[in-house]
Motif scaffolding. Sequence first.
Motif, PDB file in Angstrom:
ATOM      1  N   SER A   1      47.850  35.149  36.403  1.00  0.00           N
ATOM      2  CA  SER A   1      48.323  33.835  35.997  1.00  0.00           C
ATOM      3  C   SER A   1      47.197  32.948  35.496  1.00  0.00           C
ATOM      4  N   SER A   2      45.976  33.415  35.614  1.00  0.00           N
ATOM      5  CA  SER A   2      44.831  32.621  35.207  1.00  0.00           C
ATOM      6  C   SER A   2      44.571  32.784  33.718  1.00  0.00           C
ATOM      7  N   ALA A   3      44.237  31.682  33.065  1.00  0.00           N
ATOM      8  CA  ALA A   3      43.952  31.738  31.640  1.00  0.00           C
ATOM      9  C   ALA A   3      42.561  32.303  31.388  1.00  0.00           C
ATOM     10  N   THR A   4      41.607  32.029  32.276  1.00  0.00           N
ATOM     11  CA  THR A   4      40.260  32.558  32.128  1.00  0.00           C
ATOM     12  C   THR A   4      40.050  33.681  33.133  1.00  0.00           C
ATOM     13  N   PRO A   5      39.329  34.732  32.717  1.00  0.00           N
ATOM     14  CA  PRO A   5      39.120  35.847  33.637  1.00  0.00           C
ATOM     15  C   PRO A   5      38.257  35.421  34.827  1.00  0.00           C
ATOM     16  N   ASN A   6      38.534  35.979  35.963  1.00  0.00           N
ATOM     17  CA  ASN A   6      37.787  35.699  37.170  1.00  0.00           C
ATOM     18  C   ASN A   6      36.465  36.457  37.107  1.00  0.00           C
ATOM     19  N   ILE A   7      35.356  35.753  37.209  1.00  0.00           N
ATOM     20  CA  ILE A   7      34.040  36.373  37.095  1.00  0.00           C
ATOM     21  C   ILE A   7      33.824  37.380  38.219  1.00  0.00           C
ATOM     22  N   TYR A   8      34.269  37.067  39.418  1.00  0.00           N
ATOM     23  CA  TYR A   8      34.105  37.977  40.554  1.00  0.00           C
ATOM     24  C   TYR A   8      34.797  39.309  40.282  1.00  0.00           C
ATOM     25  N   VAL A   9      35.997  39.268  39.750  1.00  0.00           N
ATOM     26  CA  VAL A   9      36.745  40.493  39.469  1.00  0.00           C
ATOM     27  C   VAL A   9      36.018  41.331  38.421  1.00  0.00           C
ATOM     28  N   GLY A  10      35.463  40.682  37.409  1.00  0.00           N
ATOM     29  CA  GLY A  10      34.706  41.396  36.388  1.00  0.00           C
ATOM     30  C   GLY A  10      33.483  42.087  36.957  1.00  0.00           C
ATOM     31  N   LYS A  11      32.747  41.385  37.819  1.00  0.00           N
ATOM     32  CA  LYS A  11      31.568  41.990  38.455  1.00  0.00           C
ATOM     33  C   LYS A  11      31.969  43.142  39.365  1.00  0.00           C
ATOM     34  N   ARG A  12      33.048  42.952  40.117  1.00  0.00           N
ATOM     35  CA  ARG A  12      33.514  44.006  41.020  1.00  0.00           C
ATOM     36  C   ARG A  12      33.923  45.244  40.238  1.00  0.00           C
ATOM     37  N   ASN A  13      34.631  45.055  39.132  1.00  0.00           N
ATOM     38  CA  ASN A  13      35.035  46.199  38.312  1.00  0.00           C
ATOM     39  C   ASN A  13      33.835  46.907  37.712  1.00  0.00           C
ATOM     40  N   PHE A  14      32.830  46.147  37.273  1.00  0.00           N
ATOM     41  CA  PHE A  14      31.621  46.740  36.712  1.00  0.00           C
ATOM     42  C   PHE A  14      30.904  47.589  37.757  1.00  0.00           C
ATOM     43  N   ILE A  15      30.762  47.064  38.970  1.00  0.00           N
ATOM     44  CA  ILE A  15      30.104  47.808  40.045  1.00  0.00           C
ATOM     45  C   ILE A  15      30.923  49.042  40.401  1.00  0.00           C
ATOM     46  N   HIS A  16      32.241  48.922  40.403  1.00  0.00           N
ATOM     47  CA  HIS A  16      33.108  50.067  40.695  1.00  0.00           C
ATOM     48  C   HIS A  16      32.918  51.167  39.652  1.00  0.00           C
ATOM     49  N   GLN A  17      32.805  50.780  38.390  1.00  0.00           N
ATOM     50  CA  GLN A  17      32.590  51.759  37.330  1.00  0.00           C
ATOM     51  C   GLN A  17      31.237  52.443  37.472  1.00  0.00           C
ATOM     52  N   LEU A  18      30.212  51.687  37.875  1.00  0.00           N
ATOM     53  CA  LEU A  18      28.904  52.296  38.117  1.00  0.00           C
ATOM     54  C   LEU A  18      28.970  53.302  39.259  1.00  0.00           C
ATOM     55  N   MET A  19      29.737  52.977  40.294  1.00  0.00           N
ATOM     56  CA  MET A  19      29.893  53.905  41.416  1.00  0.00           C
ATOM     57  C   MET A  19      30.630  55.162  40.978  1.00  0.00           C
TER      58      MET A  19
END
Length: 173
Positions: A41-59
């Motif tokens: 529902s947020s118009a701007t992406p959540n920065i925390y979610v982006g960082k978490r996804n990036f770290i998950h992809q690195l893992m």
Amino acid sequence: METGTYEKGIESDGGRPVFRSSSHEDVGVEEVDIGFKDISSSATPNIYVGKRNFIHQLMDVALMMANVSQLKTLLVSDRGDYFYLLLTFICLSISLQVIFTICMLVIWSIERKLEKTTTETATTSTSITAHVHTILSATEERQRVIADRLDKVGNVLVLFIIVSNVFVTGFGV
């Protein structure tokens, strides 16, 4: 410690629980319990979610590299008692990781397509007929169901990846 009550369905907070203080000095003060943020529902992406996804992809990449390294070590070593069992579990883990990545790419593609369709529908004029809107809605719903099912398949794949890697670690390379 402050005492009070949690109330649900307050009109100004979108239905999230609100803590109402019962102390006399804080009359009228409300604290909204936001819980987990709904990023859809947020118009701007959540920065925390982006960082978490990036770290998950690195893992994920690190796990794939570890599996390939284990496979290399297994293939160049002597064929011990558990050679074929380890070979099976390592290959299973790598294969499931590839399938999982494909599922996530398909989900990402569907979500981008739905987002694009939603923004295009919102910007078009009101002269669109109800029939066309119904067809779009049915197609969108079908795509959401596919994405939801792929997400559930992805969760099962992650479980099998974890189990296969536990066996690889347990039997050792």
